[in-house]
Design an enzyme around this catalytic site. Structure first.
Site, mmCIF file in Angstrom:
data_model
loop_
_atom_site.group_PDB
_atom_site.id
_atom_site.type_symbol
_atom_site.label_atom_id
_atom_site.label_comp_id
_atom_site.label_asym_id
_atom_site.label_seq_id
_atom_site.Cartn_x
_atom_site.Cartn_y
_atom_site.Cartn_z
ATOM 1 N N GLN A 296 -10.519 -3.065 0.226
ATOM 2 C CA GLN A 296 -9.633 -2.706 1.326
ATOM 3 C C GLN A 296 -10.034 -1.388 1.975
ATOM 4 O OE1 GLN A 296 -5.916 -2.469 -0.845
ATOM 5 N NE2 GLN A 296 -6.910 -1.331 -2.478
ATOM 6 N N ASP B 205 3.686 -3.044 -9.252
ATOM 7 C CA ASP B 205 3.691 -2.020 -8.205
ATOM 8 C C ASP B 205 2.604 -2.387 -7.204
ATOM 9 O OD1 ASP B 205 3.900 0.257 -6.751
ATOM 10 O OD2 ASP B 205 3.131 1.612 -8.293
ATOM 11 N N SER B 206 2.820 -3.505 -6.553
ATOM 12 C CA SER B 206 1.760 -4.091 -5.724
ATOM 13 C C SER B 206 1.890 -3.686 -4.268
ATOM 14 C CB SER B 206 1.879 -5.615 -5.791
ATOM 15 O OG SER B 206 3.111 -5.998 -5.226
ATOM 16 N N SER B 207 0.847 -4.005 -3.490
ATOM 17 C CA SER B 207 0.967 -3.937 -2.037
ATOM 18 C C SER B 207 1.677 -5.199 -1.572
ATOM 19 C CB SER B 207 -0.395 -3.866 -1.342
ATOM 20 O OG SER B 207 -1.429 -3.656 -2.226
ATOM 21 N N ASP C 208 -1.865 4.880 -7.207
ATOM 22 C CA ASP C 208 -1.594 6.224 -6.669
ATOM 23 C C ASP C 208 -1.011 7.161 -7.726
ATOM 24 O OD1 ASP C 208 1.330 5.722 -6.677
ATOM 25 O OD2 ASP C 208 0.885 4.390 -5.024
ATOM 26 N N HIS D 168 9.195 5.111 -6.256
ATOM 27 C CA HIS D 168 8.813 5.040 -7.672
ATOM 28 C C HIS D 168 9.995 5.247 -8.609
ATOM 29 C CE1 HIS D 168 4.797 5.900 -5.747
ATOM 30 N NE2 HIS D 168 4.561 4.822 -6.446
ATOM 31 N N GLU E 166 -5.233 -1.577 -12.428
ATOM 32 C CA GLU E 166 -5.400 -1.447 -10.972
ATOM 33 C C GLU E 166 -6.739 -2.074 -10.602
ATOM 34 O OE1 GLU E 166 -3.865 0.109 -7.961
ATOM 35 O OE2 GLU E 166 -5.685 -0.889 -7.253
ATOM 36 N N GLY F 194 -4.951 -7.724 -12.099
ATOM 37 C CA GLY F 194 -3.695 -7.860 -12.839
ATOM 38 C C GLY F 194 -3.418 -9.289 -13.280
HETATM 39 N N1 SPD Z 1 4.846 -2.252 2.554
HETATM 40 C C1 SPD Z 1 4.343 -1.523 1.459
HETATM 41 C C2 SPD Z 1 4.660 -2.100 0.147
HETATM 42 C C3 SPD Z 1 3.980 -1.336 -0.894
HETATM 43 C C4 SPD Z 1 4.664 -1.337 -2.174
HETATM 44 N N2 SPD Z 1 3.878 -0.673 -3.154
HETATM 45 C C5 SPD Z 1 3.616 0.669 -2.914
HETATM 46 C C6 SPD Z 1 2.762 1.246 -3.965
HETATM 47 C C7 SPD Z 1 3.188 2.611 -4.316
HETATM 48 N N3 SPD Z 1 2.837 2.927 -5.655
#
Ligand code: SPD
Length: 283
Positions: A32, A158-160, A87, A63, A107, A140
Site C-alpha cells: 500500500q 485492528d484492521s484497515s 502503528d 485505540h 502485521e 493475519g
Molecule cells: N477508516 C479507517 C479505519 C481504520 C481502522 N483501523 C485503524 C488502525 C489504527 N490502529
C-alpha cells in the site's frame, strides 16, 4: 521531504476528508501507499492507501475503545493477539495491563511498523520495548489458521477498511477461525466500521458475528478524522460477556490515565446504536 504544506484527502462516496500539512514521508510498500503528514491541529497523521488510520490528536478515541472494554473485564493472566495495529496504538493500551502475559502483534506490512516507529513514535512509545510483545510480520488470516485451538484469551482486529488485501479479515471463515483459537470465555474485539459512512459493511460485520458467537455487543463513539466521524467497535464471545465489570484496582488506575475511555463512557457507548441499525439488524 519538502517544507511546503499540502492537502491530503480521503475520498469517500463523493465527499472528502482532508488534513493540511507537511508530508513527512510518502512511500509505497509491497501492499500500500503510506503517508505521514504533520497537521497543525491533529499532529502527525497516518494514511494508508488513501484512508486515514490515526493521528496523534485523535488516536485515543480509537485505540482506547478497541482495547479497554475487553481487557478491563478479564479475570486471568491472558494471551493477546493483535491483527494489524502496526502503528502501535493498540499495543500501547494493552501493555497497561499486568494480567497480559503475551502479546502477539501480527502485521502484514513491515513498512507500517518501521514508519510508525520512526515518524509516529509517540503512538506506540515504550510499548514497542515491552518484553511481552512479539512482532510477527505475517498475514493475519494465515496466522489464525496455523494457531492451535483455545490459544488466545483476547483477539483484537485492528484492521484497515475492507480492501483487496484486508477483505478476508471481515469474512465468515476468518471469524470462525478466531472463535476456534479463542478460549471458551475469550473475547474477539474488532473495529466494526462506521454505521454512517460504511453502513453496509458495518451491518454485515454485526450480523456475521451474531451468527457465529453466542453474544456480540457493539459500542459507538467518534474518531474525528474518519469519514463521518462516527465509528464502532464490536466485542464477541462464546460465553456471556460482562464488559462492564472492572476486576481489579489496576483497572481503576488505567481508567484514570485514559483520555477518552472510562466505564460510564463505555456503558453509554454500548447504548448508542442508531435506530436505523437496530431496525436493519432486526429485519
Ligand atoms: N477508516 C479507517 C479505519 C481504520 C481502522 N483501523 C485503524 C488502525 C489504527 N490502529
Amino acid at each position: 521531504m519538502t517544507n511546503i504544506t499540502t492537502w491530503i484527502d480521503e475520498y469517500h462516496k463523493g465527499s472528502r476528508f482532508g488534513l493540511n500539512g507537511k508530508i513527512l514521508i510518502k512511500k509505497t510498500s509491497k501492499y500500500q501507499e503510506i503517508i505521514v503528514i504533520e497537521n497543525e491541529y491533529y499532529g502527525k497523521a497516518l494514511m494508508l492507501d488513501g484512508c486515514w488510520m490515526t493521528s496523534l490528536k485523535d488516536d485515543k478515541y480509537y485505540h482506547e475503545c478497541l482495547v479497554h472494554p475487553a481487557l478491563s473485564s478479564i479475570d486471568e493472566k491472558s494471551n493477546v493477539l493483535i491483527i494489524g495495529g502496526g502503528d502501535g496504538g493498540t499495543i500501547r493500551e494493552c501493555v497497561k495491563y499486568s494480567r497480559i502475559s503475551k502479546i502477539d502483534l501480527v502485521e502484514i506490512d513491515e513498512e507500517v511498523i518501521k514508519i510508525s516507529k520512526k515518524f509516529l513514535r509517540e503512538i506506540g512509545s515504550e510499548a514497542w520495548n515491552d518484553k511481552r510483545l512479539e512482532i510477527h510480520v505475517d498475514d493475519g488470516v494465515k496466522w489464525v489458521k496455523k494457531t492451535r485451538d483455545n490459544f488466545y484469551d483476547v483477539i483484537f482486529i485492528d484492521s484497515s477498511d475492507p480492501s483487496e488485501f484486508s477483505n478476508l479479515l471481515f469474512s465468515d471463515s476468518f471469524y470462525k477461525e478466531c472463535k476456534r483459537i479463542l478460549t471458551p470465555s475469550g473475547i474477539l474485539a474488532t473495529q466494526s466500521e462506521s454505521p454512517e459512512s460504511f453502513k453496509n459493511i458495518h451491518i454485515n460485520i454485526l450480523k456475521t458475528l451474531k451468527n457465529i458467537f453466542k453474544v456480540s455487543e457493539t459500542m459507538y463513539s467518534f474518531v474525528p478524522i474518519y469519514p463521518s466521524g462516527i465509528w464502532s467497535w464490536t466485542f464477541a464471545s462464546s460465553e456471556n460477556l460482562n464488559l462492564s465489570k472492572q476486576n481489579y484496582d489496576e483497572v481503576l488506575k488505567i481508567e484514570k490515565g485514559c483520555e477518552i475511555w472510562n466505564l460510564d463512557f463505555q456503558n453509554a457507548a454500548f447504548k448508542m446504536m442508531p435506530n436505523k441499525i437496530v431496525k436493519e439488524l432486526d429485519s
